[in-house]
Design an enzyme around this catalytic site. Structure first.
Site, mmCIF file in Angstrom:
data_model
loop_
_atom_site.group_PDB
_atom_site.id
_atom_site.type_symbol
_atom_site.label_atom_id
_atom_site.label_comp_id
_atom_site.label_asym_id
_atom_site.label_seq_id
_atom_site.Cartn_x
_atom_site.Cartn_y
_atom_site.Cartn_z
ATOM 1 N N HIS A 161 -21.722 -93.917 -18.177
ATOM 2 C CA HIS A 161 -21.015 -92.896 -18.497
ATOM 3 C C HIS A 161 -21.526 -91.652 -19.054
ATOM 4 O O HIS A 161 -22.077 -90.930 -18.017
ATOM 5 C CB HIS A 161 -19.899 -93.391 -19.578
ATOM 6 C CG HIS A 161 -18.483 -92.559 -19.720
ATOM 7 N ND1 HIS A 161 -17.487 -93.056 -18.995
ATOM 8 C CD2 HIS A 161 -18.082 -91.565 -20.474
ATOM 9 C CE1 HIS A 161 -16.627 -92.252 -18.987
ATOM 10 N NE2 HIS A 161 -16.824 -91.342 -20.077
ATOM 11 N N GLU A 210 -18.244 -88.875 -13.812
ATOM 12 C CA GLU A 210 -18.160 -87.341 -13.810
ATOM 13 C C GLU A 210 -19.562 -86.629 -13.279
ATOM 14 O O GLU A 210 -19.816 -85.868 -14.274
ATOM 15 C CB GLU A 210 -17.382 -86.838 -14.908
ATOM 16 C CG GLU A 210 -15.973 -87.321 -15.039
ATOM 17 C CD GLU A 210 -15.204 -86.648 -16.444
ATOM 18 O OE1 GLU A 210 -15.868 -86.089 -17.272
ATOM 19 O OE2 GLU A 210 -13.921 -87.201 -16.498
ATOM 20 N N GLU A 343 -9.249 -92.442 -14.784
ATOM 21 C CA GLU A 343 -8.752 -91.553 -15.851
ATOM 22 C C GLU A 343 -7.595 -90.715 -15.607
ATOM 23 O O GLU A 343 -7.809 -89.723 -14.798
ATOM 24 C CB GLU A 343 -9.881 -90.795 -16.607
ATOM 25 C CG GLU A 343 -10.964 -91.618 -17.269
ATOM 26 C CD GLU A 343 -12.167 -90.686 -17.850
ATOM 27 O OE1 GLU A 343 -11.621 -89.636 -18.239
ATOM 28 O OE2 GLU A 343 -13.144 -91.065 -18.218
#
Length: 418
Positions: A161, A210, A343
């Site tokens: 993450h 991301e 998400e």
């Protein structure tokens, strides 16, 4: 739904900067008191008529269908503390919210109908040497919570993450950091893959969260610049390292479902002409999934200063959802590549009457899930256990009290998740 006297717009594109919710403030007592003091209102789940799209007939799409709907356990194992030493690295679990996750929390999500848990994990605060060796305690804790989900019958997604920012010394998608980034991805996934190689296909791996050019003008906006094109190419290479590393680890990893994002995991990142899915091991087909995050429309879903209004019957509220999903459908699903929206969610806000915008969020949840499922996609709500203050209040489930504060939103999600 009752007609409001003032109907603000639903916003435009989801290209604004996303701030990380690094605050605590998870106590829900204030929110609960406010809700109890308001006049009782009837919340209605809208009827959403959605045309069903043609979905490829394959094992992979049946697998994604069975993921049904999920949640990301936000601000928990993804939390990090940089710039100072931690006496106990295990304390990061409560650095951004105040609750240590317990098994009942996971059981409650599953009992409510959530079939998939995404377990976002930041690793960079948890090394025992300079070559990214993960501490046994941290790996064991991640495994413990993953086991709670799997043993209860859920699917679980584990990822890398918040290891993208410069202070993390992890991965960074540009040519200058590419060799270090490849080594980082390989080292982390070698260890995770070894720990979980005997798990069945209830477990999914996701390469990165991301990936983007942090602290630059392009962090949340992908443009046609040389820097952005370079980043897209580097992300392609990092995703390939991830797939190769997991596959060669043996066991059930040779055939495990793997998720790969484009630039900042946005729809635009996946839709970029330069983005390509990695190649899988010879003989392994249809086991790669596209990972996308979409808090869309931005002004309603993610912008803390944006509108609190959403109406599932108004096209200016729903058009952006349909648009990005249609484009993903045409690029990926039509050619046999499944999409998982890892998400999404909508912030709790006050509407023009200074009331909680629960009805608006119910409308959003119902429409978003109906639209995604019609196109063969599975979605996971970002639940960060945050309910009060002016930050990113995405929480549905109150971990301290072990109950859902926003059961109406959960009901709307479940109505269209089949």
């Amino acid at each position: 739904m009752a007609l409001m006297l003032i109907l603000p717009g639903c916003g435009n594109t989801a290209t604004e900067e996303k701030t990380e919710a690094e605050q605590g403030g998870t106590e829900a007592s204030q929110q609960t008191t406010e809700k109890a003091s308001e006049e009782e209102k009837v919340i209605e789940i809208p009827e959403v008529a959605m045309e069903k799209y043609e979905i490829p007939d394959s094992e992979a799409f049946e697998y994604v269908k069975n993921l049904k709907i999920g949640f990301s356990l936000g601000n928990t194992f993804d939390a990090f503390v940089d710039g100072k030493s931690l006496e106990n690295d295990m304390d990061t679990e409560t650095a951004w919210q105040s609750n240590v996750t317990v098994e009942q929390n996971i059981k409650d999500f599953h009992a409510a109908g959530f079939e998939t848990m995404r377990l976002p994990v930041s690793w960079h605060n948890h090394f025992v040497d300079d070559d990214y060796t993960i501490s046994d305690k941290w790996m064991a804790r991640v495994k413990e919570v993953a086991d709670w989900g799997i043993n209860d019958g859920m699917h679980v997604i584990i990822n890398i993450h918040h290891d993208n920012h410069p202070e993390a010394n992890g991965f960074y998608p540009d040519t200058a950091h590419l060799e270090q980034s490849k080594h980082y991805i390989e080292r982390i996934w070698t260890q995770i893959a070894e720990e979980f190689k005997d798990y069945d296909d209830k477990l999914i791996f996701e390469s990165m969260n991301e990936p983007r050019l942090v602290d630059t003008e392009y962090e949340w906006v992908l443009k046609g610049s040389d820097e952005c094109n370079d980043a897209v190419n580097c992300i392609n290479e990092l995703n390939q390292v991830f797939v190769d590393t997991v596959r060669k680890s043996g066991g059930n990893n040779e055939n495990r479902y793997l998720m790969c994002p484009g630039y900042d995991a946005s729809p635009e990142g996946a839709l970029n002409l330069g983005f390509r899915m990695p190649e899988d091991k010879e003989g392994v087909t249809d086991k790669l999934l596209v990972s996308v995050h979409a808090y869309t429309p931005y002004d309603f879903a993610l912008n803390t200063k944006g509108t609190a209004h959403f109406d599932s019957e108004r096209k200016n509220c729903t058009d952006e959802i349909d648009s990005f999903m249609d484009r993903l459908y045409k690029k990926f699903i039509v050619v046999g590549v499944p999409v998982v929206i890892g998400e999404f969610g909508a912030l709790a806000k006050k509407n023009v009457k200074k009331e909680d915008n629960v009805q608006e969020r119910v409308d959003y949840a119902a429409y978003y899930i109906a639209a995604a499922r019609a196109r063969g996609m599975t979605c996971l709500w970002w639940d960060n256990n945050s309910f009060s203050g002016n930050g990113e209040n995405f929480g549905l489930y109150y971990r301290t009290g072990k109950y859902f504060i926003y059961q109406d939103i959960v009901d709307a999600l479940m109505k269209y998740a089949e």
